[in-house]
Design a protein around this motif. Sequence first.
Motif, PDB file in Angstrom:
ATOM      1  N   ALA A   1       0.823  -1.218   0.000  1.00  0.00           N
ATOM      2  CA  ALA A   1       0.000   0.000   0.000  1.00  0.00           C
ATOM      3  C   ALA A   1       0.853   1.262   0.000  1.00  0.00           C
ATOM      4  O   ALA A   1       0.312   2.366  -0.049  1.00  0.00           O
ATOM      5  N   GLY A   2       2.187   1.103   0.080  1.00  0.00           N
ATOM      6  CA  GLY A   2       3.058   2.278   0.070  1.00  0.00           C
ATOM      7  C   GLY A   2       3.114   2.997   1.405  1.00  0.00           C
ATOM      8  O   GLY A   2       3.615   4.112   1.495  1.00  0.00           O
ATOM      9  N   LYS A   3       2.620   2.339   2.468  1.00  0.00           N
ATOM     10  CA  LYS A   3       2.633   2.993   3.789  1.00  0.00           C
ATOM     11  C   LYS A   3       3.997   2.899   4.454  1.00  0.00           C
ATOM     12  O   LYS A   3       4.325   3.665   5.342  1.00  0.00           O
ATOM     13  N   VAL A   4       4.767   1.885   4.069  1.00  0.00           N
ATOM     14  CA  VAL A   4       6.126   1.715   4.613  1.00  0.00           C
ATOM     15  C   VAL A   4       7.050   1.320   3.461  1.00  0.00           C
ATOM     16  O   VAL A   4       6.588   0.899   2.394  1.00  0.00           O
TER      17      VAL A   4
ATOM     18  N   THR B   1      -7.989 -11.305  14.572  1.00  0.00           N
ATOM     19  CA  THR B   1      -7.439 -10.923  13.269  1.00  0.00           C
ATOM     20  C   THR B   1      -7.986  -9.549  12.903  1.00  0.00           C
ATOM     21  O   THR B   1      -9.171  -9.288  13.072  1.00  0.00           O
ATOM     22  N   ARG B   2      -7.106  -8.701  12.380  1.00  0.00           N
ATOM     23  CA  ARG B   2      -7.573  -7.373  11.938  1.00  0.00           C
ATOM     24  C   ARG B   2      -7.169  -7.157  10.500  1.00  0.00           C
ATOM     25  O   ARG B   2      -6.073  -7.549  10.094  1.00  0.00           O
ATOM     26  N   LEU B   3      -8.082  -6.558   9.737  1.00  0.00           N
ATOM     27  CA  LEU B   3      -7.777  -6.234   8.348  1.00  0.00           C
ATOM     28  C   LEU B   3      -6.911  -4.986   8.338  1.00  0.00           C
ATOM     29  O   LEU B   3      -7.264  -3.986   8.959  1.00  0.00           O
ATOM     30  N   LYS B   4      -5.757  -5.084   7.645  1.00  0.00           N
ATOM     31  CA  LYS B   4      -4.852  -3.934   7.623  1.00  0.00           C
ATOM     32  C   LYS B   4      -5.036  -3.175   6.311  1.00  0.00           C
ATOM     33  O   LYS B   4      -4.218  -3.263   5.409  1.00  0.00           O
ATOM     34  N   ALA B   5      -6.154  -2.496   6.179  1.00  0.00           N
ATOM     35  CA  ALA B   5      -6.431  -1.779   4.942  1.00  0.00           C
ATOM     36  C   ALA B   5      -6.951  -0.398   5.295  1.00  0.00           C
ATOM     37  O   ALA B   5      -7.931  -0.281   6.038  1.00  0.00           O
ATOM     38  N   ALA B   6      -6.269   0.634   4.736  1.00  0.00           N
ATOM     39  CA  ALA B   6      -6.648   2.007   5.079  1.00  0.00           C
ATOM     40  C   ALA B   6      -8.122   2.241   4.780  1.00  0.00           C
ATOM     41  O   ALA B   6      -8.621   1.843   3.732  1.00  0.00           O
ATOM     42  N   GLY B   7      -8.823   2.848   5.719  1.00  0.00           N
ATOM     43  CA  GLY B   7     -10.224   3.191   5.505  1.00  0.00           C
ATOM     44  C   GLY B   7     -11.188   2.085   5.873  1.00  0.00           C
ATOM     45  O   GLY B   7     -12.392   2.257   5.749  1.00  0.00           O
TER      46      GLY B   7
ATOM     47  N   GLU C   1      -6.674  -7.045   1.447  1.00  0.00           N
ATOM     48  CA  GLU C   1      -5.549  -6.159   1.787  1.00  0.00           C
ATOM     49  C   GLU C   1      -4.770  -5.804   0.521  1.00  0.00           C
ATOM     50  O   GLU C   1      -4.359  -4.658   0.316  1.00  0.00           O
ATOM     51  N   ALA C   2      -4.563  -6.801  -0.340  1.00  0.00           N
ATOM     52  CA  ALA C   2      -3.839  -6.538  -1.596  1.00  0.00           C
ATOM     53  C   ALA C   2      -4.644  -5.573  -2.464  1.00  0.00           C
ATOM     54  O   ALA C   2      -4.095  -4.618  -3.040  1.00  0.00           O
ATOM     55  N   ALA C   3      -5.950  -5.808  -2.550  1.00  0.00           N
ATOM     56  CA  ALA C   3      -6.797  -4.961  -3.401  1.00  0.00           C
ATOM     57  C   ALA C   3      -6.775  -3.519  -2.906  1.00  0.00           C
ATOM     58  O   ALA C   3      -6.606  -2.582  -3.688  1.00  0.00           O
ATOM     59  N   ARG C   4      -6.917  -3.349  -1.619  1.00  0.00           N
ATOM     60  CA  ARG C   4      -6.930  -1.994  -1.051  1.00  0.00           C
ATOM     61  C   ARG C   4      -5.573  -1.322  -1.264  1.00  0.00           C
ATOM     62  O   ARG C   4      -5.484  -0.139  -1.576  1.00  0.00           O
ATOM     63  N   GLY C   5      -4.507  -2.102  -1.095  1.00  0.00           N
ATOM     64  CA  GLY C   5      -3.161  -1.554  -1.291  1.00  0.00           C
ATOM     65  C   GLY C   5      -2.982  -1.048  -2.718  1.00  0.00           C
ATOM     66  O   GLY C   5      -2.464   0.051  -2.949  1.00  0.00           O
TER      67      GLY C   5
ATOM     68  N   THR D   1      -4.971   2.073  -3.310  1.00  0.00           N
ATOM     69  CA  THR D   1      -4.289   3.226  -2.704  1.00  0.00           C
ATOM     70  C   THR D   1      -3.248   3.803  -3.663  1.00  0.00           C
ATOM     71  O   THR D   1      -2.964   4.985  -3.657  1.00  0.00           O
ATOM     72  N   ARG D   2      -2.679   2.933  -4.493  1.00  0.00           N
ATOM     73  CA  ARG D   2      -1.686   3.388  -5.472  1.00  0.00           C
ATOM     74  C   ARG D   2      -2.325   3.930  -6.745  1.00  0.00           C
ATOM     75  O   ARG D   2      -1.652   4.137  -7.750  1.00  0.00           O
ATOM     76  N   GLY D   3      -3.654   4.034  -6.730  1.00  0.00           N
ATOM     77  CA  GLY D   3      -4.340   4.672  -7.852  1.00  0.00           C
ATOM     78  C   GLY D   3      -4.823   3.711  -8.926  1.00  0.00           C
ATOM     79  O   GLY D   3      -5.324   4.152  -9.968  1.00  0.00           O
ATOM     80  N   LEU D   4      -4.705   2.405  -8.707  1.00  0.00           N
ATOM     81  CA  LEU D   4      -5.167   1.454  -9.721  1.00  0.00           C
ATOM     82  C   LEU D   4      -6.673   1.224  -9.589  1.00  0.00           C
ATOM     83  O   LEU D   4      -7.234   1.300  -8.497  1.00  0.00           O
ATOM     84  N   ASP D   5      -7.274   0.947 -10.715  1.00  0.00           N
ATOM     85  CA  ASP D   5      -8.681   0.562 -10.737  1.00  0.00           C
ATOM     86  C   ASP D   5      -8.699  -0.941 -10.421  1.00  0.00           C
ATOM     87  O   ASP D   5      -8.191  -1.751 -11.191  1.00  0.00           O
TER      88      ASP D   5
END
Length: 479
Positions: free
Chosen positions: A51-54, A318-324, A158-162, A165-169
């Motif tokens: 997701a580009g967060k780190v 378990t927690r989903l690590k996806a912004a928003g 998580e992959a989809a959200r990441g 976040t990088r601007g992909l559809d």
Amino acid sequence: MTGRIIIVGHGMAGARLAAELSARPGDRKVTVLGAEQHRAYNRIMLSNLLAGKVGESDVELAGAAGQAVDVRLGVAVTAIDRADRTVHTADGDRISYDHLVLATGSRAVVPPLPGLDPEALPDRVAVFRTLDDCRRILAAAEGARSALVLGGGLLGLEAARGLATRGLDVRVVHPVGHLMERQLDPAGGAVLARTLADLGVRTQLAVAATAVTADPDGVTLALSDGTELAADLLVLSCGVRPETGLARTAGLAVERGVVVDDRLRTSDPHISAIGDCAQHDGTVGGLVAPAWAQARVVAELLTGNDPGARYRPQPVVTRLKAAGIDLAAMGEPTPVAGGEELTFTDPARGTYARLLIDGDRLTGAILLGDNPSVGTVIQLFDRGAPVPADRRSLLLGRATGVPAAAPVTTPALMPDATTVCQCNTVTKGALVRCWRAGARSVGEVVATTRATTGCGSCRDAVEGIVNWLSAVDSVEVGA
Ligand SMILES: Cc1cc2nc3c(=O)[nH]c(=O)nc-3n(C[C@H](O)[C@H](O)[C@H](O)COP(=O)(O)OP(=O)(O)OC[C@H]3O[C@@H](n4cnc5c(N)ncnc54)[C@H](O)[C@@H]3O)c2cc1C
């Protein structure tokens, strides 16, 4: 005490075991053989890297193995000779052991679809398990405009959200009628799909992939309804399978994972297994908290520090690590016979809550969206504490006018037994003891307890407790 210890696998479990062994006194030779080329890294944080967060340097596991440990990277073990107590490596070496620990993890499943060879995936197709996978996805995402994710479980989302976040559809294709069906019911899945849509991730449900065609320009996914989807890249997130090949070939007892007892011993007393590859009491892992708890038990046993150490599974959250998206899932996905099931759904606000209760104990829960009760629910679940007679406060995340029987998240009132860091099983009591022993900053508390070093979602809670301790101390000093 065991002289020569070999650990196979330098992932989250193997690296932790090496560190645990180094931290204990004694004379022993520890060798870690890791198939990946990289120094130990925090696999959990790959979602944040995607997701580009780190950045890559942030996912390294600092000081993973102590200095006395011989870590050999890019060295795969190809066979175990149990009679000789020797392992064979891909680079032709033979190394003897007194005790061998398998920490070989899991591998991502590549679905058996025409167009997909698990050993040689097309350039624009990737699984999501390793740092190399992550690099591969990011390379394909460079200049890409669209992505498909096959699989709507936790990791796929998580992959989809990441990627979004990088601007992909991004579009997620999932064969089941709703997302995350292992944790959510259809109503919860619908709320999640709506939240994702608002964040730029579309979902296509109840449709299976039938074939993949890839060329340097893009990927096409053929679907069971006769339609096709095209995108610049495809991420496969179709589950994981414990890596048990070595153990099976060596004749160890293997079911879904390598079968181990409470001491993490396999069917050969000179060989243990920990982490995702191990099957304890019929359950295979898949999360870091049990892997790290198992590493601790094996270290205690192999060093003779605590011959009575035994692995006892703890409830996991378990927690989903996806912004928003705030999503916490814990316990069993289905109610026990005669148990209560309470749900609350508010699609417009992206909120969904589901509590499964047996008597007055939580057996499972899902909280999606902004629910102020999440900390309380996790505490109740962790400690097996009774839920309040009026469950609405938990479900709705607000006071109902009924006197609160639930615990609060204020550090002062939080019971010492509350688990603050789920990944490392660090309680509030352990943080307080660490402070009393002299740690005076978040960094020092983290260095001693390892809290926050897994998924990192407890960072705010740990900081809150340290700030509270610091304030309490200054009041006491001033008084
Ligand atoms: C993107 C992502 C996000 C995740 N998020 C979470 C999360 O939020 N919370 C959570 O609890 N868990 C999460 N997980 C799962 C967690 O990462 C695993 O449970 C954990 O890594 C298990 O540790 P392990 O050491 O058993 O396996 P791994 O970390 O997979 O390590 C196994 C290692 O063994 C090596 N190996 C295998 N065979 C051999 C051999 N023959 N010779 C030498 N080396 C070998 C492999 O190359 C690998 O490096 C996530 C996983 C991924 C991929």
